[in-house]
Design a protein around this motif. Structure first.
Motif, short mmCIF file in Angstrom:
data_model
loop_
_atom_site.label_atom_id
_atom_site.label_comp_id
_atom_site.label_asym_id
_atom_site.label_seq_id
_atom_site.Cartn_x
_atom_site.Cartn_y
_atom_site.Cartn_z
N GLU A 149 0.83 -1.20 0.00
CA GLU A 149 0.00 0.00 0.00
C GLU A 149 0.86 1.25 0.00
OE1 GLU A 149 -2.11 -0.76 3.60
OE2 GLU A 149 -3.78 -1.76 2.57
N GLY A 150 0.45 2.23 -0.81
CA GLY A 150 1.20 3.48 -0.86
C GLY A 150 1.31 4.15 0.48
N LEU A 177 9.87 5.59 -7.66
CA LEU A 177 8.98 5.15 -8.73
C LEU A 177 9.59 5.47 -10.09
CD1 LEU A 177 6.17 4.07 -9.63
CD2 LEU A 177 5.32 6.41 -9.40
N ALA A 178 10.14 6.67 -10.23
CA ALA A 178 10.76 7.08 -11.49
C ALA A 178 12.01 6.26 -11.79
CB ALA A 178 11.11 8.56 -11.44
N ALA A 185 0.65 -1.43 -9.29
CA ALA A 185 0.23 -2.83 -9.36
C ALA A 185 -1.15 -2.99 -9.97
CB ALA A 185 0.25 -3.46 -7.97
N ASP A 186 -1.87 -1.85 -10.11
CA ASP A 186 -3.24 -1.95 -10.60
C ASP A 186 -3.59 -0.79 -11.51
OD1 ASP A 186 -5.78 -3.12 -10.80
OD2 ASP A 186 -6.59 -1.87 -9.18
N GLY A 187 -2.65 -0.43 -12.37
CA GLY A 187 -2.95 0.60 -13.36
C GLY A 187 -3.09 2.00 -12.82
N ALA A 188 -2.36 2.33 -11.77
CA ALA A 188 -2.42 3.68 -11.21
C ALA A 188 -1.77 4.67 -12.17
CB ALA A 188 -1.74 3.71 -9.85
N GLY A 189 -1.97 5.96 -11.90
CA GLY A 189 -1.40 6.99 -12.76
C GLY A 189 0.11 7.07 -12.63
N TYR A 198 1.15 -0.83 -5.10
CA TYR A 198 2.36 -0.87 -5.93
C TYR A 198 3.05 -2.23 -5.78
CZ TYR A 198 1.58 4.13 -6.32
OH TYR A 198 1.01 5.34 -6.56
N ARG A 199 3.92 -2.52 -6.74
CA ARG A 199 4.65 -3.80 -6.71
C ARG A 199 6.11 -3.53 -7.00
NH1 ARG A 199 1.90 -6.40 -10.29
NH2 ARG A 199 0.51 -7.42 -8.77
#
Length: 498
Positions: A149-150, A177-178, A185-189, A198-199
Motif C-alpha cells: 500500500e502506498g 517510482l521514477a 500494481a493496478d494501473g495507477a497513474g 504498488y509492486r
C-alpha cells in the motif's frame, strides 16, 4: 574433470568417502589436457578415472565397481606401467587465466533523508521492511498479487530514513517510482499516491515477464551503460556469479536445493546484475559471438529459472516453461527459451509440438536468426538429466568446441546405440524432436551422426548403413539435478499454436 560437472562431483565425493587421496586434472583449468584424456581413455566425456594407472571409466563405472566390491582390489594392486605416464600428471605450470572479464558497472546511489545507498542495497532494505502480500480490491472481486500500500510505504520511509513529513516521503517515493524500483500494481497513474497499490520490480518475474527484469537498466535519466563492449564476457561473469551461489547449496551427488538458492541474499545481487543484458542487441553481434552468446546464456537461464520460478513436471507445464521464461534485450525485445533455441539458433524453425515458427509474426527479429547447425543440440542443456553437460563456448573456438561436444554426445550409448544383430539404431529423443536438423529420413540422420562417431561405434554405424535398419528413439529422462524446488505449474495451451 570439469569444474561444474555433477558426475565429477559424484565421483570425487565417493573417493572422499573412501578416504582415498586423488589427483584431479581439471579441463576447466587445463583444456589442453583433453587430448591426453582422449589418447588414454578413448573417451570425450568427463570424468575419466584412473586407479593405479588402470582406466576405470566414469562416475557410473566407479559406482558399479564399488557396489560389486571390486574397487578396493584395484586400489591395492601394483601400479601399472601407465601410472607413471606423464599424460596422467597435472601440469606443473599455473592454469592459463581467462581473458579479463568486463567489470560490472558502478551502481548508482540513491539518497533518502541524507542516507546514500547503492541501488541493490536500497532494494534489499525495502524488500525486508515493507509488507508485501496479496490484497483484494472491489469488494473482494479482484486480487492484486504481491503488492504493498502506498500509505504504508510512506510510513516506512518516514520511520526508516527519518523523513520529517509525508510530503518529503512522497517526494522520495516519487523518485523511487521514477527510478523503476517499483511500479503501479493496478494501473495507477504516473505519479505516486498513498491510496494506490504498488509492486516492487523485484517481484514482477513470472513465466511471461523477463527473468532479468528485476530492475530496469535504463531510466528516464539514461542507462548505466549503453551497450556492453563484450556481451559474451558479461554472460561469463554472470555465470560465474551464479555458480558461486549454487555451489554451497549442492550436495555430494551434485543435486541442488533451488529453494535455498532463491533465498540466498547473493541471488538478488545476481538478478540485479542480469539486467545489464537488457541493452544487448543480438542482431549486431557477429555470428560466432551470437551463437556462443545464446548457447551460454540459455544454459545459464535454466538454473536461474529453476530457482526463481520452479521446475516444470509434465508436458504442458514444460511447454509453458520454455515458451514463457524469457530475458529482455535491447529495445525491449523479449526472447523466451524457445525463441533463443528455435528462433535464433535453429534458423527460425518451429519448436517441437508447435505449429508456427517463433518469429513468424516478428519480422524485426530476422537479423538475429542464425543458420541451422545440428550440433547446437549437443550444447544446450534444458536442465533434464538426458541433456548434454554444460560447457562454456567461446566465439573464437565455437566450431571446434561444437565438434568436440558432438563427438562426446555420439559416444554415449544413452544417445546413440547400435545393435547390429537386430539391425537397429536407437537414438535420443532429441533426434526425433529436431529431426529436420539431422536429415529428411533415417539414413540421412544416421549419416549426420556418423560424422561425429569414432572407433568401434563408427565401424558399427558404417556396417548398419550398408543395409536396411530400424530406427528407434529411447526414453528421455526429464528428471533434474534438483534436491528441492518449487513446482512450475503454469499451463499455456495457446503456446502450441502461436
Amino acid at each position: 574433470s570439469l569444474k561444474e560437472c555433477p558426475h565429477c562431483k559424484k565421483a570425487k565425493t565417493l573417493l572422499e568417502e573412501l578416504g582415498w587421496p586423488y589427483q584431479e586434472i581439471s579441463l576447466t583449468s587445463y583444456p589442453e589436457k583433453r587430448s591426453d584424456m582422449l589418447q588414454l581413455a578413448d573417451r570425450m566425456t568427463v570424468p575419466q578415472i584412473f586407479i593405479q594407472g588402470r582406466h576405470v571409466g566414469g562416475a557410473a563405472e566407479l559406482q558399479e565397481l564399488t557396489e560389486a566390491g571390486k574397487l578396493q582390489a584395484m586400489y591395492d594392486a601394483e601400479p601399472s606401467e601407465l601410472a607413471s605416464d606423464p599424460r596422467l600428471r597435472r601440469p606443473e605450470y599455473e592454469p592459463r587465466g581467462d581473458a579479463k572479464l568486463p567489470e560490472a558497472p558502478p551502481e548508482p546511489e540513491i539518497c533518502i533523508g541524507g542516507q546514500r545507498l547503492a541501488y541493490p542495497q536500497l532494494v534489499q532494505v525495502l524488500l525486508e521492511g515493507v509488507e508485501v502480500k496479496d490484497r483484494s480490491k472491489h469488494f473482494g472481486l479482484k486480487t492484486i498479487k504481491r503488492c504493498f500500500e502506498g500509505s504504508a510505504f510512506l510510513g516506512f520511509l518516514r520511520s526508516k530514513f527519518g523523513l520529517a513529513s509525508d510530503e518529503e516521503a512522497t517526494q522520495a517515493a516519487q523518485e523511487l517510482l521514477a527510478a523503476g524500483v517499483f511500479s503501479p500494481a493496478d494501473g495507477a497513474g504516473a505519479g505516486f499516491s498513498d491510496k494506490e497499490l504498488y509492486r516492487f520490480q523485484a517481484h514482477t518475474a513470472s513465466a511471461n515477464s523477463p527473468l532479468n527484469g528485476v530492475r530496469k537498466w535504463c531510466s528516464k535519466d539514461g542507462c548505466l551503460i549503453e551497450t556492453p563492449a563484450n556481451p559474451l564476457g558479461v554472460v561469463k561473469r554472470l555465470k560465474g556469479q551464479l555458480s558461486k551461489i549454487l555451489q554451497p547449496h549442492m550436495d555430494g551427488e551434485g543435486n541442488i536445493d533451488y529453494i535455498a538458492v532463491a533465498e540466498d541474499p547473493a541471488f538478488l545481487d545476481f538478478e540485479h546484475a542480469t539486467a545489464e543484458l537488457q541493452v544487448v542487441d543480438l542482431a549486431t553481434l557477429p555470428e560466432p559471438v551470437r551463437r556462443a552468446f545464446v548457447i551460454n546464456l540459455y544454459n545459464m537461464i535454466i538454473p536461474h529459472a529453476f530457482a526463481k520460478l520452479g521446475i516444470p513436471n509434465g508436458d504442458l507445464p514444460r511447454v509453458a516453461f520454455f515458451d514463457g521464461v524469457c530475458y529482455e534485450f535491447a529495445s525491449g525485445v523479449l526472447l523466451s527459451l524457445n525463441d533463443l533455441e528455435n528462433g535464433v539458433l535453429r534458423g527460425n524453425r518451429a519448436a517441437p509440438f508447435h505449429l508456427k515458427r517463433p518469429f513468424a509474426s516478428r519480422p524485426d527479429l530476422a537479423k538475429t536468426v542464425l543458420p541451422v547447425d545440428h550440433r547446437i543440440h549437443f550444447a544446450l542443456n534444458c536442465g533434464a538429466k538426458s541433456c548434454p553437460p554444460v560447457k562454456w563456448f567461446t566465439a573464437e573456438g565455437i566450431d571446434e568446441e561444437l565438434r568436440l561436444v558432438a563427438m562426446a554426445w555420439v559416444e554415449q550409448d544413452d544417445n546413440v546405440k547400435v545393435d547390429l544383430e537386430r539391425k537397429r539404431l536407437s537414438l535420443s529423443k532429441i533426434c526425433s524432436w529436431f529431426s529436420a536438423d539431422f536429415g529428411a529420413n533415417k539414413v540421412e540422420i544416421a549419416k549426420t551422426l556418423l560424422q561425429h562417431a569414432r572407433g568401434n561405434k563408427k565401424d558399427q554405424m558404417e556396417k548398419l548403413l550398408q543395409g536396411d535398419f530400424a530406427l528407434k528413439h529411447m526414453p528421455y529422462d526429464w528428471s533434474t539435478n534438483s534436491k528441492r524446488a518449487v513446482p512450475f505449474t503454469e499451463i499455456c495451451l495457446s503456446c502450441l499454436v502461436r
